[in-house]
Motif scaffolding. Structure first.
Motif, PDB file in Angstrom:
ATOM      1  N   ASN A 143      13.036   4.390 -11.765  1.00  0.00           N
ATOM      2  CA  ASN A 143      12.006   5.064 -12.550  1.00  0.00           C
ATOM      3  C   ASN A 143      11.213   6.030 -11.687  1.00  0.00           C
ATOM      4  OD1 ASN A 143      12.559   3.831 -15.053  1.00  0.00           O
ATOM      5  ND2 ASN A 143      11.537   1.980 -14.360  1.00  0.00           N
ATOM      6  N   LYS A 144      11.729   6.303 -10.504  1.00  0.00           N
ATOM      7  CA  LYS A 144      11.101   7.281  -9.611  1.00  0.00           C
ATOM      8  C   LYS A 144      11.988   8.520  -9.552  1.00  0.00           C
ATOM      9  CE  LYS A 144       8.093   4.416  -7.120  1.00  0.00           C
ATOM     10  NZ  LYS A 144       7.318   4.284  -5.927  1.00  0.00           N
ATOM     11  N   VAL A 145      11.490   9.563  -8.920  1.00  0.00           N
ATOM     12  CA  VAL A 145      12.242  10.808  -8.815  1.00  0.00           C
ATOM     13  C   VAL A 145      13.554  10.564  -8.070  1.00  0.00           C
ATOM     14  CG1 VAL A 145      12.245  13.133  -7.839  1.00  0.00           C
ATOM     15  CG2 VAL A 145      10.182  12.239  -8.914  1.00  0.00           C
ATOM     16  N   VAL A 146      14.634  11.067  -8.663  1.00  0.00           N
ATOM     17  CA  VAL A 146      15.966  10.968  -8.067  1.00  0.00           C
ATOM     18  C   VAL A 146      16.520  12.376  -7.934  1.00  0.00           C
ATOM     19  CG1 VAL A 146      18.317  10.116  -8.409  1.00  0.00           C
ATOM     20  CG2 VAL A 146      16.382   8.688  -9.060  1.00  0.00           C
ATOM     21  N   THR A 147      17.127  12.670  -6.788  1.00  0.00           N
ATOM     22  CA  THR A 147      17.757  13.960  -6.554  1.00  0.00           C
ATOM     23  C   THR A 147      19.256  13.744  -6.413  1.00  0.00           C
ATOM     24  OG1 THR A 147      15.780  14.792  -5.439  1.00  0.00           O
ATOM     25  CG2 THR A 147      17.826  15.987  -5.039  1.00  0.00           C
ATOM     26  N   ILE A 148      20.020  14.540  -7.166  1.00  0.00           N
ATOM     27  CA  ILE A 148      21.479  14.458  -7.119  1.00  0.00           C
ATOM     28  C   ILE A 148      21.991  15.760  -6.525  1.00  0.00           C
ATOM     29  CG2 ILE A 148      23.596  14.162  -8.451  1.00  0.00           C
ATOM     30  CD1 ILE A 148      21.808  12.794 -10.600  1.00  0.00           C
ATOM     31  N   ILE A 149      22.785  15.640  -5.462  1.00  0.00           N
ATOM     32  CA  ILE A 149      23.302  16.809  -4.761  1.00  0.00           C
ATOM     33  C   ILE A 149      24.818  16.848  -4.936  1.00  0.00           C
ATOM     34  CG2 ILE A 149      23.497  17.974  -2.528  1.00  0.00           C
ATOM     35  CD1 ILE A 149      20.978  16.234  -1.725  1.00  0.00           C
ATOM     36  N   THR A 150      25.314  17.965  -5.498  1.00  0.00           N
ATOM     37  CA  THR A 150      26.757  18.172  -5.649  1.00  0.00           C
ATOM     38  C   THR A 150      27.115  19.500  -4.986  1.00  0.00           C
ATOM     39  OG1 THR A 150      26.633  19.395  -7.725  1.00  0.00           O
ATOM     40  CG2 THR A 150      26.649  16.993  -7.891  1.00  0.00           C
ATOM     41  N   ASP A 151      28.385  19.878  -5.064  1.00  0.00           N
ATOM     42  CA  ASP A 151      28.809  21.171  -4.516  1.00  0.00           C
ATOM     43  C   ASP A 151      28.172  22.339  -5.263  1.00  0.00           C
ATOM     44  OD1 ASP A 151      30.421  19.894  -2.702  1.00  0.00           O
ATOM     45  OD2 ASP A 151      32.243  20.084  -3.890  1.00  0.00           O
ATOM     46  N   GLN A 152      27.883  22.121  -6.550  1.00  0.00           N
ATOM     47  CA  GLN A 152      27.423  23.229  -7.378  1.00  0.00           C
ATOM     48  C   GLN A 152      25.949  23.170  -7.763  1.00  0.00           C
ATOM     49  OE1 GLN A 152      30.266  22.684 -10.475  1.00  0.00           O
ATOM     50  NE2 GLN A 152      31.712  24.132  -9.555  1.00  0.00           N
ATOM     51  N   ALA A 153      25.284  22.060  -7.487  1.00  0.00           N
ATOM     52  CA  ALA A 153      23.889  21.970  -7.938  1.00  0.00           C
ATOM     53  C   ALA A 153      23.116  20.911  -7.167  1.00  0.00           C
ATOM     54  CB  ALA A 153      23.851  21.637  -9.430  1.00  0.00           C
ATOM     55  N   THR A 154      21.819  21.084  -7.170  1.00  0.00           N
ATOM     56  CA  THR A 154      20.885  20.058  -6.707  1.00  0.00           C
ATOM     57  C   THR A 154      19.901  19.859  -7.844  1.00  0.00           C
ATOM     58  OG1 THR A 154      21.118  20.699  -4.391  1.00  0.00           O
ATOM     59  CG2 THR A 154      19.156  19.442  -4.978  1.00  0.00           C
ATOM     60  N   ILE A 155      19.966  18.686  -8.459  1.00  0.00           N
ATOM     61  CA  ILE A 155      19.162  18.406  -9.637  1.00  0.00           C
ATOM     62  C   ILE A 155      18.239  17.233  -9.350  1.00  0.00           C
ATOM     63  CG2 ILE A 155      19.240  17.720 -12.067  1.00  0.00           C
ATOM     64  CD1 ILE A 155      22.078  18.920 -12.137  1.00  0.00           C
ATOM     65  N   SER A 156      16.988  17.346  -9.757  1.00  0.00           N
ATOM     66  CA  SER A 156      16.034  16.245  -9.635  1.00  0.00           C
ATOM     67  C   SER A 156      15.564  15.845 -11.019  1.00  0.00           C
ATOM     68  CB  SER A 156      14.832  16.652  -8.782  1.00  0.00           C
ATOM     69  OG  SER A 156      15.245  16.884  -7.456  1.00  0.00           O
ATOM     70  N   GLY A 157      15.322  14.553 -11.208  1.00  0.00           N
ATOM     71  CA  GLY A 157      14.848  14.050 -12.488  1.00  0.00           C
ATOM     72  C   GLY A 157      13.870  12.917 -12.299  1.00  0.00           C
ATOM     73  N   THR A 158      13.196  12.554 -13.389  1.00  0.00           N
ATOM     74  CA  THR A 158      12.133  11.557 -13.312  1.00  0.00           C
ATOM     75  C   THR A 158      12.636  10.120 -13.326  1.00  0.00           C
ATOM     76  OG1 THR A 158      11.878  11.653 -15.716  1.00  0.00           O
ATOM     77  CG2 THR A 158      10.446  13.068 -14.386  1.00  0.00           C
TER      78      THR A 158
END
Length: 193
Positions: A143-158
């Protein structure tokens, strides 16, 4: 008569005070005794193998493992953990590391905190300050901020949840730049010739 009454009140107040102080001290003594009865086993360089029906599912390594033998027993790993998950053929499917972890034995849950980094077999990286692993549902969530790093994107969510091998995941309120394989001038792999 007044002197006798005053003396009697004085003695009565003294007895009440003595019992009041005594019962407080007894409560403190009971708390201290209960705290002293908790047994803690300590293991350095621990390695735990999780299996299901004699098949290895995960291996956990911890520099320091503390086992608290309480009514609700738990393992604490104050110097962090390194976990590798495996498929049916013992091929690694994902890894998870963190600076701190605690496993609640009866609930079969693991709480990972501080610099939590997970990677799946596709090379995607998941970062957060906190991640929970539910051994019963075989899912991770936060339930905390998570960052997902891939070859094509870096996405953060709540908030976030994923299957144990991180092959499928969902993130809420995700945001971040996405990079496509096409150039700005339209000369990418999908551009008309």
């Amino acid at each position: 008569m007044f002197k006798l009454f005053s003396a009697w009140c004085f003695v009565l107040v003294g007895i009440i005070t003595l019992f009041a102080c005594g019962s407080g001290d007894l409560k403190k003594a009971k708390k201290i005794t209960l705290q002293e009865e908790i047994q803690v086993d300590s293991t350095k360089g621990a390695e735990i193998v999780y299996s299901d029906s004699t098949k290895v599912k995960a291996k956990l390594k911890a520099p320091l493992l503390l086992y608290f033998k309480t009514k609700d027993p738990y393992y604490e790993m104050p110097k962090g953990i390194d976990v590798v998950f495996y498929d049916e053929q013992l091929k690694p499917t994902s890894t998870v590391i963190s600076d701190y972890a605690i496993r609640r034995e009866n609930q079969k849950t693991v709480e990972l905190r501080n610099n939590v980094v997970a990677k799946n077999s596709e090379g995607k990286t998941f970062k957060s300050d906190e991640l929970f692993w539910d051994e019963n549902t075989k899912k991770f969530h936060s339930n905390k901020v998570v960052t997902i790093i891939t070859d094509q994107a870096t996405i953060s969510g709540t908030s976030f949840w994923a299957l144990e091998d991180f092959s499928y995941y969902e993130i809420k309120q995700g945001a971040g730049p996405i990079q496509f394989n096409t150039g700005l001038d339209g000369e990418g792999e999908n551009s008309p010739q």
